[in-house]
Design an enzyme around this catalytic site. Sequence first.
Site: not given
Ligand code: FAD
Length: 395
Positions: A133, A251
């Site tokens: 993904q 889901e």
């Molecule tokens: C093990 C693992 C597997 C994954 N696999 C995939 C995959 O296959 N494909 C893919 O596309 N992605 C994948 N991801 C990515 C995952 O979807 C993102 O890490 C996640 O959506 C968070 O985004 P970010 O890491 O950019 O953090 P950010 O969005 O930058 O957030 C950083 C911090 O700020 C907080 N924050 C951000 N916005 C808000 C808000 N509006 N209100 C309050 N707090 C907020 C967050 O909760 C977090 O604590 C994976 C992540 C992990 C850890």
Amino acid sequence: MDSVELDFGPRAAAFQQEARAWLDAHLVGEFAAHRGVGSPTDAEAWDVRLAWDRELAAGGWLGISWPEEYGGRGLGLLEDIVFSYEHARAGAPYRASTNGLDLLGPMLLAVGSPEQKERFLPRILGVRELWAQGFSEPGAGSDLASVRTRAVLDGDEWVIDGQKVWSTMAQAADWIYVLARTDPDSKRHKGLSMLLVPADQPGVEIRPIRNLAGQEEFAEVFFTGARTAADLVVGEVGQGWRTAMATLGIERGATLLPQQLTFEREADNLVAAAKQRSGELDPELRSRIAQAWMSVRIMRTTNLRTVGELLSGRTPGRQASIAKLYASQAHVRLGHVAAELAGPAGQIVEEGYALDIRQRAFLLSLAETIYGGTSQIQRNIIGEQVLGLPREPRP
Ligand SMILES: Cc1cc2nc3c(=O)[nH]c(=O)nc-3n(C[C@H](O)[C@H](O)[C@H](O)COP(=O)(O)OP(=O)(O)OC[C@H]3O[C@@H](n4cnc5c(N)ncnc54)[C@H](O)[C@@H]3O)c2cc1C
């Protein structure tokens, strides 16, 4: 803990027996030696897990609820849930090809074109093509609408430039489903499309990232003039946000009870280890062990309620956010208590040795509060949609 028997009712009884008999006969040799190995967030014993997926495919145990015309069994969600539960109960290796089977496949079934379904679904079910993904980017995770990867139509092909990150097992994928901006003048949710992009081409560079547990489980993906056919857009061009939300909203009912079993086994292991400790346990730690055990027990009730809603044909929606938040927080607490019980020795892993069950619970649980929507985002959803609190400021 009395975790191993669940009565799915008379309709499922014969199917449950058939599943048990097949698992008894096939979970042998190398597969039996890898009982309990793997999780959604690790690459452990990848080749064995892939071979196990192919064994499942040959036995007709993948795509249980998919239409027969694409190689599925045409059964219902109940049978899907029963098999997933029996699979986890038998301790079978964690499936490797989950992205295609659990996410892209259902997305294609819901909104894919007839040609896309015919072309891709049988190969997913046969474990002949693996998928990753490509949604998240360095500047677009929780705020996915900030996607900057762009795709431009050049004759009968899309040309893609940009970067994705955290793509689970992209390094093993044959294809990536990519959320890209196809209207250069668009902003936020508008002008995005869902493209199906072959991974093995000069314009795609995949750099694995090592996780806390020392494994290369996810990857950065760089697109530099990568190409895919013009008709490999899922849903309408410009409607990628809707398609992505459909995927995220799928889901994963069949995975709830297996996850529950894993956490219960870890909680049991924790209690057994605490009992074996010589000398008195610190009362505060003892109380936290009891709380961790209770959290997993409460989680079972929440999960069974969610599964019940799904089986009655309802979409759990907000209930799913509550269950996700509770489960991931409970697992993190359990992992912390496990690490504390092990003491300083729990931090030592000798080169070449596998992590033990409690070290894994500690390290891998930390990712659960991030992927699939972070805990903070789940709290925002619960605050706004369940409690009716004022909306969080949006970027
Ligand atoms: C093990 C693992 C597997 C994954 N696999 C995939 C995959 O296959 N494909 C893919 O596309 N992605 C994948 N991801 C990515 C995952 O979807 C993102 O890490 C996640 O959506 C968070 O985004 P970010 O890491 O950019 O953090 P950010 O969005 O930058 O957030 C950083 C911090 O700020 C907080 N924050 C951000 N916005 C808000 C808000 N509006 N209100 C309050 N707090 C907020 C967050 O909760 C977090 O604590 C994976 C992540 C992990 C850890």
